[in-house]
Each structure stands twice: as structure tokens, then as C-alpha cells.
Design an enzyme around this catalytic site. Structure first.
Site, PDB file in Angstrom:
ATOM      1  N   ASP A  10       0.872  -1.170   0.000  1.00 22.51           N
ATOM      2  CA  ASP A  10       0.000   0.000   0.000  1.00 22.51           C
ATOM      3  C   ASP A  10       0.916   1.230   0.000  1.00 22.51           C
ATOM      4  OD1 ASP A  10       0.956   0.213   2.579  1.00 22.51           O
ATOM      5  OD2 ASP A  10      -1.009   0.276   3.553  1.00 22.51           O
ATOM      6  N   CYS A  67       3.284  -3.135   4.043  1.00 24.24           N
ATOM      7  CA  CYS A  67       2.396  -2.040   4.434  1.00 24.24           C
ATOM      8  C   CYS A  67       3.070  -1.341   5.602  1.00 24.24           C
ATOM      9  CB  CYS A  67       0.972  -2.528   4.728  1.00 24.24           C
ATOM     10  SG  CYS A  67       0.783  -3.662   6.114  1.00 24.24           S
ATOM     11  N   THR A  69       2.743  -1.720   8.943  1.00 26.68           N
ATOM     12  CA  THR A  69       3.172  -2.678   9.974  1.00 26.68           C
ATOM     13  C   THR A  69       3.434  -4.078   9.427  1.00 26.68           C
ATOM     14  OG1 THR A  69       0.876  -3.275  10.334  1.00 26.68           O
ATOM     15  CG2 THR A  69       1.785  -1.530  11.758  1.00 26.68           C
ATOM     16  N   HIS A 100      10.314 -23.351   9.471  1.00 29.32           N
ATOM     17  CA  HIS A 100       9.284 -23.929  10.349  1.00 29.32           C
ATOM     18  C   HIS A 100       7.882 -23.870   9.737  1.00 29.32           C
ATOM     19  CE1 HIS A 100      11.608 -23.604  14.417  1.00 29.32           C
ATOM     20  NE2 HIS A 100      12.418 -23.864  13.410  1.00 29.32           N
ATOM     21  N   HIS A 135       7.721 -30.144  11.674  1.00 30.57           N
ATOM     22  CA  HIS A 135       7.104 -28.938  11.120  1.00 30.57           C
ATOM     23  C   HIS A 135       6.063 -29.296  10.052  1.00 30.57           C
ATOM     24  CE1 HIS A 135       9.953 -26.732  13.440  1.00 30.57           C
ATOM     25  NE2 HIS A 135      10.965 -27.325  12.840  1.00 30.57           N
TER      26      HIS A 135
HETATM   27  C1  RB5 Z   1      -1.891   2.570   6.622  1.00 31.03           C
HETATM   28  O1  RB5 Z   1      -1.985   3.752   7.341  1.00 31.03           O
HETATM   29  C2  RB5 Z   1      -1.656   1.392   7.555  1.00 31.03           C
HETATM   30  O2  RB5 Z   1      -2.776   1.178   8.348  1.00 31.03           O
HETATM   31  C3  RB5 Z   1      -1.315   0.158   6.766  1.00 31.03           C
HETATM   32  O3  RB5 Z   1      -0.194   0.400   5.982  1.00 31.03           O
HETATM   33  C4  RB5 Z   1      -0.973  -1.077   7.559  1.00 31.03           C
HETATM   34  O4  RB5 Z   1      -0.015  -0.821   8.544  1.00 31.03           O
HETATM   35  C5  RB5 Z   1      -2.097  -1.884   8.052  1.00 31.03           C
HETATM   36  O5  RB5 Z   1      -1.932  -2.938   8.675  1.00 31.03           O
END
Ligand code: RB5
Length: 147
Positions: A10, A67, A69, A100, A135
Site C-alpha cells: 500500500d 504495508c 506494519t 518452520h 514442522h
Molecule cells: C496505513 O496507514 C496502515 O494502516 C497500513 O499500511 C498497515 O499498517 C495496516 O496494517
């Protein structure tokens, strides 16, 4: 045969995706980029879906999703049948995701790790082998949950 790599992000993962794409191509990997293609705000499930469907249809393709996180991408990708997506943060989790969990997609958080750590985590994943044995039994139990 060298694995093909499908990548996606994203807006939050866009800059890291671009750097990783170039770095993978320099190593001779065939990389297909499923977007996004700018830092304009967009929704991560759209790109998780595209990459996950590509990986689910071709056993020789692995996916890398970015993304903010890595969490949203991981949740979304795991909704597609046949996908075992793993959130990785470093060399150890990158290697473990293959050894694993036999993951076929790895997800990284561009707001969590930098380019240098991302390269180490991805290399560890790409160069590891599934260890099988106990595993396999556990991965089979995960596959059973899909049915
Ligand atoms: C975008 O702001 C953020 O929410 C997205 O990149 C991601 O971290 C979602 O899990």
C-alpha cells in the site's frame, strides 16, 4: 529453479517495495509488481488479494507484501486459500518463516523496519529450506483448518 517473486504494497509500504524490487532484480529474480504504483493513499487488502491469488495459482512463485506494519497485509493474504503468509521483522523471523512454517508469502512493515533489516530478513527467507519433520505435521494441521 529460482523462485519467481510477486510483490505488492500500500502507500505506507510503497517506498520500501520500490527499493526491495530493485535489489531483488539486481540479484536476478523475476519480480512481478502488483502495485501500488505511487505513494497516494490506498487500501492494502486490494494488493494483498492480487499477490495472494498469484502465489496461490503458481507453486514456483512466492510473495512479498509491504504495508505500514505488515499486519494488515498478513491478515488479508491469509484469507486466500493456499496462502501461508508470515509477518517477518528480522533475519531470525525470515528464516523461521521458511524453515518452520513453509510460508509462501512474507509481509514486512515499512514503519517498523528499515531497508537494511528488510534485506536481511528477505534474504534469510529466500535462502532457507523448509525443514519438514515435526514442522510438516504442524503445517498439515494448519492446512486442515482451511477446509
Ligand atoms: C496505513 O496507514 C496502515 O494502516 C497500513 O499500511 C498497515 O499498517 C495496516 O496494517
Amino acid at each position: 529453479m529460482k523462485k519467481k517473486i510477486a510483490i505488492g504494497s500500500d502507500h505506507a509500504g510503497f517506498a520500501l517495495k520500490e527499493k526491495i524490487k530493485k535489489w531483488l532484480q539486481e540479484q536476478g529474480y523475476a519480480v512481478s509488481d502488483f502495485g501500488c504504483f505511487s505513494a497516494e493513499s490506498c487500501d492494502y487488502p486490494d494488493f494483498a488479494e492480487k499477490v495472494a491469488k498469484e502465489v496461490a495459482k503458481d507453486r514456483n512463485t512466492i510473495g512479498i507484501l509491504f504495508c505500514g506494519t505488515g499486519i494488515g497485509m498478513c491478515i488479508a493474504a491469509n484469507k486466500i486459500k493456499g496462502i501461508h503468509a508470515a509477518l517477518i521483522h528480522n533475519e531470525f523471523t525470515g528464516r523461521s518463516a521458511r524453515e518452520h512454517n513453509n510460508a509462501n508469502i512474507i509481509c514486512l512493515g515499512a514503519r517498523v523496519i528499515n531497508f537494511a533489516t528488510a534485506k536481511k530478513a528477505i534474504s534469510a527467507f529466500l535462502n532457507a529450506e523448509f525443514q519438514g519433520g515435526r514442522h510438516s505435521r504442524r503445517v498439515k494441521k494448519i492446512k486442515r483448518l482451511e477446509r
